[in-house]
Design a protein around this motif. Structure first.
Motif, short mmCIF file in Angstrom:
data_model
loop_
_atom_site.label_atom_id
_atom_site.label_comp_id
_atom_site.label_asym_id
_atom_site.label_seq_id
_atom_site.Cartn_x
_atom_site.Cartn_y
_atom_site.Cartn_z
N SER A 1 0.83 -1.21 0.00
CA SER A 1 0.00 0.00 0.00
C SER A 1 0.87 1.26 0.00
O SER A 1 0.53 2.24 -0.66
N ALA A 2 1.98 1.22 0.69
CA ALA A 2 2.89 2.38 0.70
C ALA A 2 3.44 2.63 -0.70
O ALA A 2 3.53 3.78 -1.15
N ALA A 3 3.79 1.56 -1.39
CA ALA A 3 4.30 1.69 -2.77
C ALA A 3 3.20 2.22 -3.70
O ALA A 3 3.46 3.09 -4.54
N LEU A 4 1.99 1.72 -3.53
CA LEU A 4 0.87 2.19 -4.35
C LEU A 4 0.62 3.67 -4.09
O LEU A 4 0.45 4.46 -5.04
N LEU A 5 0.62 4.07 -2.85
CA LEU A 5 0.42 5.48 -2.51
C LEU A 5 1.53 6.35 -3.08
O LEU A 5 1.27 7.44 -3.59
N ALA A 6 2.75 5.88 -3.02
CA ALA A 6 3.87 6.66 -3.56
C ALA A 6 3.73 6.81 -5.08
O ALA A 6 3.97 7.90 -5.63
N ARG B 1 2.27 10.24 -9.65
CA ARG B 1 1.41 10.47 -10.82
C ARG B 1 0.68 11.80 -10.68
O ARG B 1 0.64 12.60 -11.62
N ILE B 2 0.17 12.07 -9.49
CA ILE B 2 -0.54 13.32 -9.25
C ILE B 2 0.42 14.50 -9.36
O ILE B 2 0.08 15.54 -9.93
N SER B 3 1.63 14.36 -8.83
CA SER B 3 2.63 15.43 -8.93
C SER B 3 2.95 15.75 -10.38
O SER B 3 3.09 16.92 -10.76
N THR B 4 3.05 14.72 -11.21
CA THR B 4 3.30 14.92 -12.63
C THR B 4 2.13 15.66 -13.28
O THR B 4 2.33 16.59 -14.05
N GLN B 5 0.91 15.25 -12.93
CA GLN B 5 -0.26 15.94 -13.47
C GLN B 5 -0.30 17.40 -13.04
O GLN B 5 -0.63 18.28 -13.84
#
Length: 129
Positions: A78-83, A88-92
């Protein structure tokens, strides 16, 4: 609370709540007549699901994360998924900021046109000379 009450309290449609239940994102108990009922914590759960959807997470990812949220413990997965999702959001965000900056440039040019940017003004400058 009943499904309509939850929908009103959380600001979502009844249809969305049914979908969340189908996806395993929200649980309801059933009355003897089969009506869905939800606990008081359901409003916060729905708001969290809405935030995660708004952030671009798929229902499958949300379903994988919610047990960790409920337990208050992050697994390595879950930590990896959140990261990954954060990246992805930071790129957007960076892409949207670049688009906004470009629009600001176009707005500035349209508000204060120059011959460099406006072919019509170039024609007028040439004709005046």
């Amino acid at each position: 609370m009943r499904i309509g009450d939850l929908a009103a309290a959380a600001g979502v449609s009844v249809r969305s709540l049914r979908y969340y239940e189908e996806q395993g994102l929200l649980t309801a108990t059933r009355t003897a007549s089969g009506q869905r009922t939800y606990g008081d914590q359901a409003v916060e759960r729905v708001r969290l699901v809405q935030q995660l959807y708004a952030a671009g997470l798929a229902s499958r990812s949300i379903a994988r994360l919610l047990p960790c949220v409920d337990a208050g413990v992050a697994t390595d997965e879950s930590a990896a998924l959140l990261a990954r999702e954060r990246d992805r959001i930071s790129t957007q965000i960076a892409e949207l900021e670049a688009a906004r900056d470009r629009l600001d440039e176009v707005i500035q040019i349209s508000e204060h046109p120059t011959a460099e940017h406006c072919p019509a003004l170039r024609s007028e400058a040439t004709a005046a000379a």
